[in-house]
Scaffold this motif. Structure first.
Motif, PDB file in Angstrom:
ATOM      1  N   SER A  63     -34.787  18.761 -18.065  1.00  0.00           N
ATOM      2  CA  SER A  63     -34.387  17.376 -18.310  1.00  0.00           C
ATOM      3  C   SER A  63     -34.868  16.821 -17.165  1.00  0.00           C
ATOM      4  N   ASN A  64     -34.626  15.188 -17.424  1.00  0.00           N
ATOM      5  CA  ASN A  64     -34.595  14.581 -15.793  1.00  0.00           C
ATOM      6  C   ASN A  64     -33.737  13.795 -15.266  1.00  0.00           C
ATOM      7  N   ASN A  65     -32.564  14.631 -15.785  1.00  0.00           N
ATOM      8  CA  ASN A  65     -31.210  13.999 -14.459  1.00  0.00           C
ATOM      9  C   ASN A  65     -31.565  14.988 -12.943  1.00  0.00           C
ATOM     10  N   LYS A  69     -32.014  18.508 -11.563  1.00  0.00           N
ATOM     11  CA  LYS A  69     -32.658  19.046 -10.789  1.00  0.00           C
ATOM     12  C   LYS A  69     -32.176  19.994  -9.600  1.00  0.00           C
ATOM     13  N   ILE A  70     -30.763  19.403  -8.948  1.00  0.00           N
ATOM     14  CA  ILE A  70     -30.092  19.993  -7.896  1.00  0.00           C
ATOM     15  C   ILE A  70     -29.968  21.709  -8.443  1.00  0.00           C
ATOM     16  N   LEU A  71     -29.383  21.604  -9.698  1.00  0.00           N
ATOM     17  CA  LEU A  71     -29.131  22.567 -10.134  1.00  0.00           C
ATOM     18  C   LEU A  71     -29.743  24.012 -10.348  1.00  0.00           C
ATOM     19  N   LEU A  72     -30.505  23.319 -10.266  1.00  0.00           N
ATOM     20  CA  LEU A  72     -32.042  24.494 -10.611  1.00  0.00           C
ATOM     21  C   LEU A  72     -32.258  24.610  -9.598  1.00  0.00           C
TER      22      LEU A  72
END
Length: 127
Positions: A63-65, A69-72
């Motif tokens: 994802s580019n969202n 990225k924060i969740l990851l």
């Protein structure tokens, strides 16, 4: 397979004196399956299928969202351990984790596709 059917609600699990967590039958857990413990925003632990966690990580990596990225990053930061289910449908936590986890609650919740909504709430570090 753990989480292969939709599970409504959740269950609170106990850690016994030997570091064992017995997995309820409604989860459809099987011997040899890998389950992951991930800390949630309340400082307790959630138990997830390692297969589902890996699938979610794969999707988030693609994802580019920015929110994804924060969740990851939170998944990596709050990850505790992955353990195999034994023949008595339980996982046994490593000795070094037992003392740290004895005061925490362990929850199992299920859905065919989970996205760790409790980690989306805040970026506060728990440790």
């Amino acid at each position: 397979m753990f989480g292969s059917k939709i599970i409504l609600g959740n269950a609170e699990l106990n850690l016994d004196d030997k570091g064992r967590v017995f997995i309820p039958g409604f989860t459809n857990v099987e011997k040899g399956e890998d389950l992951s413990l991930i800390e949630n925003m309340n400082g307790n632990l959630n138990l997830f299928s390692n297969k589902q966690i890996n699938l979610l990580i794969y999707k988030l990596n693609r994802s580019n969202n920015e929110e994804d990225k924060i969740l990851l990053n939170k998944i990596y930061a709050y990850y505790i351990a992955t353990e195999k289910v034994d023949s008595q449908k339980r996982i046994i936590l490593p000795p070094d984790w037992r003392k740290a986890l004895e005061s925490k609650k362990i929850y199992v919740q299920g859905a065919l596709e989970m996205d760790l909504p409790s980690l989306r709430i805040s970026s506060t570090k728990l440790r």
